[in-house]
Design an enzyme around this catalytic site. Structure first.
Site, PDB file in Angstrom:
ATOM      1  NE  ARG A 114     -48.518  -7.596 -60.774  1.00 39.42           N
ATOM      2  CZ  ARG A 114     -49.486  -8.459 -60.565  1.00 39.42           C
ATOM      3  NH1 ARG A 114     -49.397  -9.327 -59.568  1.00 39.42           N
ATOM      4  NH2 ARG A 114     -50.559  -8.451 -61.316  1.00 39.42           N
TER       5      ARG A 114
ATOM      6  NE  ARG B 105     -43.262 -12.862 -53.987  1.00 39.87           N
ATOM      7  CZ  ARG B 105     -44.567 -12.686 -53.751  1.00 39.87           C
ATOM      8  NH1 ARG B 105     -45.164 -11.580 -54.152  1.00 39.87           N
ATOM      9  NH2 ARG B 105     -45.257 -13.594 -53.104  1.00 39.87           N
TER      10      ARG B 105
ATOM     11  CD  GLU C 161     -52.358 -14.839 -55.699  1.00 36.50           C
ATOM     12  OE1 GLU C 161     -51.910 -14.543 -54.573  1.00 36.50           O
ATOM     13  OE2 GLU C 161     -52.817 -14.011 -56.497  1.00 36.50           O
TER      14      GLU C 161
ATOM     15  CB  SER D  29     -56.198 -13.557 -58.427  1.00 41.36           C
ATOM     16  OG  SER D  29     -56.994 -12.732 -57.621  1.00 41.36           O
TER      17      SER D  29
ATOM     18  NE  ARG E  92     -46.618 -15.921 -58.503  1.00 41.09           N
ATOM     19  CZ  ARG E  92     -47.056 -15.354 -57.385  1.00 41.09           C
ATOM     20  NH1 ARG E  92     -48.259 -15.648 -56.915  1.00 41.09           N
ATOM     21  NH2 ARG E  92     -46.291 -14.496 -56.741  1.00 41.09           N
TER      22      ARG E  92
END
Length: 410
Positions: free
Chosen positions: A247, A262, A334, A337, A375
């Site tokens: 990403r 991140r 978060e 998901s 994470r």
RNA sequence: GGAGGGGUGGCAGAGCGGUUGAAUGCACCGGUCUUGAAAACCGGCAUGGGUGUGAGCCCAUCGCGGGUUCGAAUCCCGCCCCCUCCGCCA
């Protein structure tokens, strides 16, 4: 992609649903229907012309006379012209259709809504980077590849492997087939999953070879049944994909710059299901249930959030995030998901199934995160930390080969 | 990277410029026969789109996209994929 037949039959409901995503969306439906009406006129005219041409052509045997030939040529030219007009409108129509986002589910939230909370928010402590010490090597990662790249070292690698192993054991138990997919994919795969044109700025491109690095294995897993018609007895199909994810994090400059919360590259185990349309709601709950089970197995405090419609992404009709309590940050963040993308991706990918009666119909697809090397590891470190800076690792991971305790960083 | 060969319906496999959406076989689904099953025989069996209340009618599709032609599964060009050999390589 939305079902054009549905839009024709009941544009108002679709517009009402899309209005929840933003004020500009409903106008696209009107634009689409306008193009669609024009296209249908043109296709009818073009086909009628071609039918006439076919009739004339079939009526004769062998070579036509010069007179016949010139009549046929005239028909042929007219058909070609009409087809060109039809193609122009079709391309425009398809572009608008492709740009429409999925209809949100009726019970998708207007604003982020916490629907469950498990565990306490009392724990405070050091953050994951402190706890990991040299086992997360940001400096050398940056030297190698730039910011937001890290080396995991030593016991953390064993922890990651155990985490992956644990995830697969769990998911296989739930009927998921393990898959290790390609991570370089064609543009079509990204259009098929709705990543394009939605999340262009998030993707790494390899222009030399016309490929993209996937942001998640969802892309590769969704394409497993692209252009296929599955038997009813093949459903549900559940896949657990292991892949690196890439990403660009464009637009996130300055956010979450510490540690591996991140990063540009991480590994992830992802769930992906192909189901009958009538089963997707329950499958969504099932996937959420598995994500929760994993959180509990790993000893996390977490809450489940029904994500707001305006934050769904193009393909999801409904999305749950699990936010984990991070003692080092003193807040929920978060972690995973899961989305029900209904027939939105299936339509783009043309993934169908043969129902007991009638024509093939598009399946529904769903996806959800199991674990990540970023994470999930952050949460494990911060949740398992002890007074002395050591970290206790959950039993399920020790059983999969992780060290029972990570020593305090020096 | 170089040299060849090839992509046709669920599968196998014909066709290589003119009722070919496509022979034939297998598989599959009905039916006849049979106590039942098998065999045999008869029939059915692609997908998408347009149109119609509907039976239906029409258009498109032989890897994908262009082109030639009155007409293309068949000829030409580009791309993708698969196979064989050589080279390179984890």
């Amino acid at each position: 992609m939305l079902d054009i037949r549905l839009l024709r039959a009941d544009p108002d409901s679709a517009k009402a649903a899309l209005r929840r995503r933003g004020p500009a969306e409903p106008a696209k439906v009107d634009r689409l229907l306008e193009l669609d009406a024009r296209w249908r006129e043109l296709i009818a005219a073009a086909e009628e012309c071609r039918a006439e041409q076919n009739r004339a052509s079939k009526a004769l045997r062998g070579a036509p006379t010069a007179e016949q030939r010139s009549e046929l040529a005239a028909l042929s030219a007219r058909a070609k012209e009409l087809t060109e007009q039809e193609a122009t409108v079709r391309v425009e129509r398809e572009a608008v259709l492709l740009s429409l986002e999925n209809l949100p589910a009726a019970d998708a939230a207007d604003a982020d809504t916490v629907i469950a909370t498990v565990g306490s928010t009392q724990q405070r402590g050091r953050d994951h980077l402190d706890l990991a010490g040299p086992r997360i090597d940001m400096e050398r990662g940056a030297r190698l590849s730039g910011s937001r790249f890290a080396y995991l070292r030593g016991e953390l690698v064993l922890l990651e492997l155990a985490l992956i192993r644990y995830a697969f054991t769990t998911l296989v138990g739930h009927g998921f087939e393990p898959v290790s997919p390609p991570v370089l994919v064609r543009e079509e795969a990204l259009i098929g999953t709705g990543m394009l044109p939605d999340t262009e700025q998030q993707l790494y491109k390899v222009p030399e070879d016309d490929l993209y690095l996937v942001g998640t294995s969802e892309v590769a897993l969704a394409s497993l049944h692209r252009d296929e018609i599955l038997d009813l007895t093949d459903l549900p199909r559940r896949y657990a994909g292991l892949s690196s994810c890439f990403r660009r994090e464009a637009g996130a400059a300055g956010r979450d710059t510490r540690g591996i919360f991140r990063v540009h590259q991480f590994d992830k185990v992802e769930m992906f299901s192909f189901v009958e349309p009538s089963r997707s709601v329950q499958e969504h709950e099932r996937i959420l249930g598995i994500e929760e089970q994993i959180c509990r197995d790993l000893g996390f405090s977490y809450r489940v959030v029904n994500i707001a419609v305006n934050d769904l992404g193009a393909s999801a009709a409904k999305k749950y995030d699990i936010e984990v309590w991070l003692p080092g940050q003193g807040q929920y963040r978060e972690l995973t998901s899961c989305s029900n993308t209904t027939d939105f991706q299936a339509r783009r990918l043309d993934a169908r199934y043969r129902a007991a009666e009638g024509k093939p119909a598009h399946v529904h697809t769903l996806n959800g995160t199991a674990v990540t090397s970023s994470r999930t590891i952050v949460a494990l470190l911060e949740t398992g930390q002890q007074e002395d800076g050591s970290v206790v690792i959950p039993e399920v991971l020790v059983a999969s080969g992780a060290p029972a305790v990570l020593d305090a960083a020096v």
